[in-house]
Structure formats: C-alpha cells, structure tokens
Design an enzyme around this catalytic site. Sequence first.
Site, PDB file in Angstrom:
ATOM      1  N   TYR A   1      -1.939  -1.068  10.539  1.00 45.16           N
ATOM      2  CA  TYR A   1      -2.064  -1.392   9.111  1.00 45.16           C
ATOM      3  C   TYR A   1      -0.828  -0.946   8.327  1.00 45.16           C
ATOM      4  O   TYR A   1      -0.236  -1.722   7.569  1.00 45.16           O
ATOM      5  CB  TYR A   1      -3.321  -0.720   8.567  1.00 45.16           C
ATOM      6  CG  TYR A   1      -3.529  -0.894   7.085  1.00 45.16           C
ATOM      7  CD1 TYR A   1      -4.081  -2.059   6.578  1.00 45.16           C
ATOM      8  CD2 TYR A   1      -3.183   0.115   6.178  1.00 45.16           C
ATOM      9  CE1 TYR A   1      -4.280  -2.227   5.210  1.00 45.16           C
ATOM     10  CE2 TYR A   1      -3.384  -0.036   4.814  1.00 45.16           C
ATOM     11  CZ  TYR A   1      -3.933  -1.206   4.332  1.00 45.16           C
ATOM     12  OH  TYR A   1      -4.131  -1.366   2.992  1.00 45.16           O
TER      13      TYR A   1
ATOM     14  N   SER B   1       0.836  -1.205   0.000  1.00 44.88           N
ATOM     15  CA  SER B   1       0.000   0.000   0.000  1.00 44.88           C
ATOM     16  C   SER B   1       0.866   1.248   0.000  1.00 44.88           C
ATOM     17  O   SER B   1       2.013   1.224   0.463  1.00 44.88           O
ATOM     18  CB  SER B   1      -0.874   0.017   1.268  1.00 44.88           C
ATOM     19  OG  SER B   1      -1.541   1.259   1.391  1.00 44.88           O
TER      20      SER B   1
HETATM   21  P1  NAD Z   1     -11.668  -5.894   0.179  1.00 46.57           P
HETATM   22  O1  NAD Z   1     -12.364  -5.766   1.460  1.00 46.57           O
HETATM   23  O2  NAD Z   1     -12.475  -6.021  -1.038  1.00 46.57           O
HETATM   24  O3  NAD Z   1     -10.650  -7.102   0.208  1.00 46.57           O
HETATM   25  C1  NAD Z   1     -10.017  -7.555   1.378  1.00 46.57           C
HETATM   26  C2  NAD Z   1     -10.302  -9.025   1.483  1.00 46.57           C
HETATM   27  O4  NAD Z   1      -9.492  -9.579   2.515  1.00 46.57           O
HETATM   28  C3  NAD Z   1     -11.724  -9.360   1.876  1.00 46.57           C
HETATM   29  O5  NAD Z   1     -12.567  -9.477   0.747  1.00 46.57           O
HETATM   30  C4  NAD Z   1     -11.554 -10.691   2.587  1.00 46.57           C
HETATM   31  O6  NAD Z   1     -11.895 -11.754   1.729  1.00 46.57           O
HETATM   32  C5  NAD Z   1     -10.075 -10.771   2.884  1.00 46.57           C
HETATM   33  N1  NAD Z   1      -9.865 -11.031   4.304  1.00 46.57           N
HETATM   34  C6  NAD Z   1      -9.816 -10.129   5.314  1.00 46.57           C
HETATM   35  N2  NAD Z   1      -9.630 -10.775   6.486  1.00 46.57           N
HETATM   36  C7  NAD Z   1      -9.570 -12.101   6.194  1.00 46.57           C
HETATM   37  C8  NAD Z   1      -9.395 -13.266   6.984  1.00 46.57           C
HETATM   38  N3  NAD Z   1      -9.211 -13.199   8.308  1.00 46.57           N
HETATM   39  N4  NAD Z   1      -9.406 -14.463   6.345  1.00 46.57           N
HETATM   40  C9  NAD Z   1      -9.582 -14.555   5.011  1.00 46.57           C
HETATM   41  N5  NAD Z   1      -9.732 -13.476   4.210  1.00 46.57           N
HETATM   42  C10 NAD Z   1      -9.732 -12.264   4.814  1.00 46.57           C
HETATM   43  O7  NAD Z   1     -10.710  -4.621   0.067  1.00 46.57           O
HETATM   44  P2  NAD Z   1      -9.486  -4.256  -0.905  1.00 46.57           P
HETATM   45  O8  NAD Z   1      -9.285  -2.813  -0.711  1.00 46.57           O
HETATM   46  O9  NAD Z   1      -9.678  -4.789  -2.247  1.00 46.57           O
HETATM   47  O10 NAD Z   1      -8.257  -4.985  -0.201  1.00 46.57           O
HETATM   48  C11 NAD Z   1      -7.388  -5.857  -0.878  1.00 46.57           C
HETATM   49  C12 NAD Z   1      -5.956  -5.530  -0.489  1.00 46.57           C
HETATM   50  O11 NAD Z   1      -5.636  -4.240  -0.991  1.00 46.57           O
HETATM   51  C13 NAD Z   1      -5.694  -5.482   1.001  1.00 46.57           C
HETATM   52  O12 NAD Z   1      -4.457  -6.117   1.278  1.00 46.57           O
HETATM   53  C14 NAD Z   1      -5.593  -4.011   1.282  1.00 46.57           C
HETATM   54  O13 NAD Z   1      -4.781  -3.753   2.398  1.00 46.57           O
HETATM   55  C15 NAD Z   1      -4.949  -3.532   0.011  1.00 46.57           C
HETATM   56  N6  NAD Z   1      -5.054  -2.099  -0.243  1.00 46.57           N
HETATM   57  C16 NAD Z   1      -6.269  -1.518  -0.425  1.00 46.57           C
HETATM   58  C17 NAD Z   1      -6.330  -0.163  -0.659  1.00 46.57           C
HETATM   59  C18 NAD Z   1      -7.641   0.539  -0.871  1.00 46.57           C
HETATM   60  O14 NAD Z   1      -7.659   1.780  -0.904  1.00 46.57           O
HETATM   61  N7  NAD Z   1      -8.756  -0.166  -1.016  1.00 46.57           N
HETATM   62  C19 NAD Z   1      -5.158   0.614  -0.701  1.00 46.57           C
HETATM   63  C20 NAD Z   1      -3.944  -0.027  -0.512  1.00 46.57           C
HETATM   64  C21 NAD Z   1      -3.902  -1.376  -0.285  1.00 46.57           C
END
Ligand code: NAD
Length: 301
Positions: free
Chosen positions: A206, A193
Amino acid sequence: MSDQAGDQLRFQDPATRYPSISPPEQDQPEPGLDQKLQPHADHGEDSYRGTGRLEGRKALVTGADSGIGAAVALAFAREGADVALSYLPEEQPDADRIASLIEQAGRKAVKLPGDVRDAEHCRNLVAQAVEALGGLDIVVNNAGKQVFCEKLEDLPDEQFDATFKTNVYAMFWITKAALLHLPAGSSIINTTSIEAYQPSPILLDYATTKAAINAFTKGLAQQLAPRGIRVNGVAPGPIWTPLQVSGGQPKDALPEFGASTPLGRAGQPTELAPAYVFLASPESSYVLGETLNVNGGMPSP
Ligand code: NAD
Ligand code: MG
C-alpha cells in the site's frame, strides 16, 4: 456527530470539533460498507455548506460510495457540480445513499458500478461519465485498496498485484482515458497518503503505491500544465472509513486509531472535502503538482 460539528465554516477548536472516537474491534470483508461502520463516519451530510465554487462542473469520483470519496462527491454537488460515482457492485447500498444526497442538492448523480482493476472497465467508466454528464472537467482518483500484512514472506503475490492495480494502474487508465475529454481549466486530483512518506511496516504494498501516486502526480502536473489541466494530490492521515475495518488495520489497533496524531483524534471524511474542492476550483489556478496534507498535524514534506 454532525450536530456537534455545525456547518463547516463555524469557528471552533479543531481538536474537539469531532469526537475522539475509540472504535470497537470489528471487521468486514473487503471492500466494507459504510452502513456497517461503528461508529458512523461523518461525510458532511448535516454540515457541508456549498458556496457555488464548482457551479456547472462535471466530476468523476472513484470510491465515491463511502469514506473520503463520498464526502468529496457530496461536497462537489453542494458546490454546484454534477457527479459520476465509481464503486464496486457490492457497495450499491452506500452508493445509493450518496447519490440520493447529491440529488437532494439539486445535482445529477450518475452511478457507475464496476471493478477498476480492469482496464476496459476504467475506459468505459470515463466514456459513460462523459456521456451522462455531457463532458468532464474534474477527475478524482480516490479508489484504494489497503490490506495489512505483518511479514513480506506472507504477502501474497495476488495482493501485491491487486493493490497496484487498484491504486496505481486504475489511476493511469482512468486519467489516460479522461485526457481525451478534459478541456483547459480541468482538474485531476489523486488521493495519496501519509504512508507515502511514513510507510508503516505492515503496509508495504500500500505505502509503495502511495509514493508512486505522488510521483505520478508531480510528473504529470508538469506535462499537462501547458494544456491548462492541473494535477494535484491530497494525502490524508488516519481517517475513519470502511477501508480501516476491512483489512486496512489489525483489529486490535482500531480502538487507538488516529490517537497518536498531534490533534489526538482520527479525522472524519468530511474534513477532507474542502481540500478537494479547493484543488478542483479555479481559485487554485496557480497550484499544480502539489500534495495537500490533511493529517491532523503529522509532519510531512
Ligand atoms: P473507503 O473504503 O471508503 O473507500 C475506498 C473505495 O475504493 C471503496 O469505497 C471502493 O468503492 C473503492 N474500491 C476499492 N477497490 C476497488 C475496485 N477494485 N474497483 C472499484 N472501486 C474500488 O475508504 P477511504 O479511506 O475513504 O479510501 C479512499 C482513499 O483514501 C483511498 O485511496 C485510500 O488509500 C486513501 N486514504 C485513506 C486513509 C484513511 O485513513 N482512511 C488515509 C490515507 C489515504
Ligand atoms: Mg466503499
């Protein structure tokens, strides 16, 4: 949203390719459902066009039911890969939807619900993916937990632990188990991230995990290079996903989400997919230990 985007190869202005959303204040219990997200996120359902770059490949994607992982799983399938999807049991409706889109692309979708905070589950996840796909050559460690907390004194020990288990330990357990199966040519891609470089004061646990993911990625890439396994990361900026409305951001920050990026808008999950496809595909054979920043123009190392 998707109609406006056209297919992902169409020449267009990135500032206006997707709308500048101003999401209403909303919240959901963790992990949040894409189905309930307002406005809906774009995973490339109507726009991602594959060009055969992952023909015959076998991928495991964690957090594949929604957000970035869903867009990646769908793009992988349209590029010719079979995909095993990891997600939490509460997310079954989101996972069913993405799995059916993968099947519509003519590829196999293997649904593997369970909690990645559990080491045994992570090992089973890999074993079941290998069994169902007949092998494994792409691993995307993308599951993530992000819950904001204003003051360190108020950050529960349990949350600190759960954030590290989900974001760092699961990546370690899954990658370690996968290495028993990955042939030369395989690709491991970890979702980090912008928070790894620009930690927000309300996301200390985080942001710390995301810096750890970068270090793990760059170190492991050197260790595995002689085995022909490439390890890389993708560092998203503000992307519109259920993570943001299930504790990821204060509610009153949602209407402005992503507005401060140079591009002036939040990203959509589908805008991340090409980065993962590139890092998974053989065309990036000389790219190792790299973190690809996909963040609307925020300066990053
Ligand atoms: P999202 O909520 O769609 O995806 C996160 C997923 O993590 C969930 O769908 C879930 O299936 C999984 N998860 C969480 N806890 C879990 C557990 N205990 N067991 C199994 N699965 C679990 O959100 P997203 O934003 O698409 O996140 C995906 C990745 O992107 C993450 O690593 C997040 O940190 C990273 N990210 C997101 C952003 C943003 O702005 N959305 C920015 C930087 C990084
Ligand atoms: Mg989800």
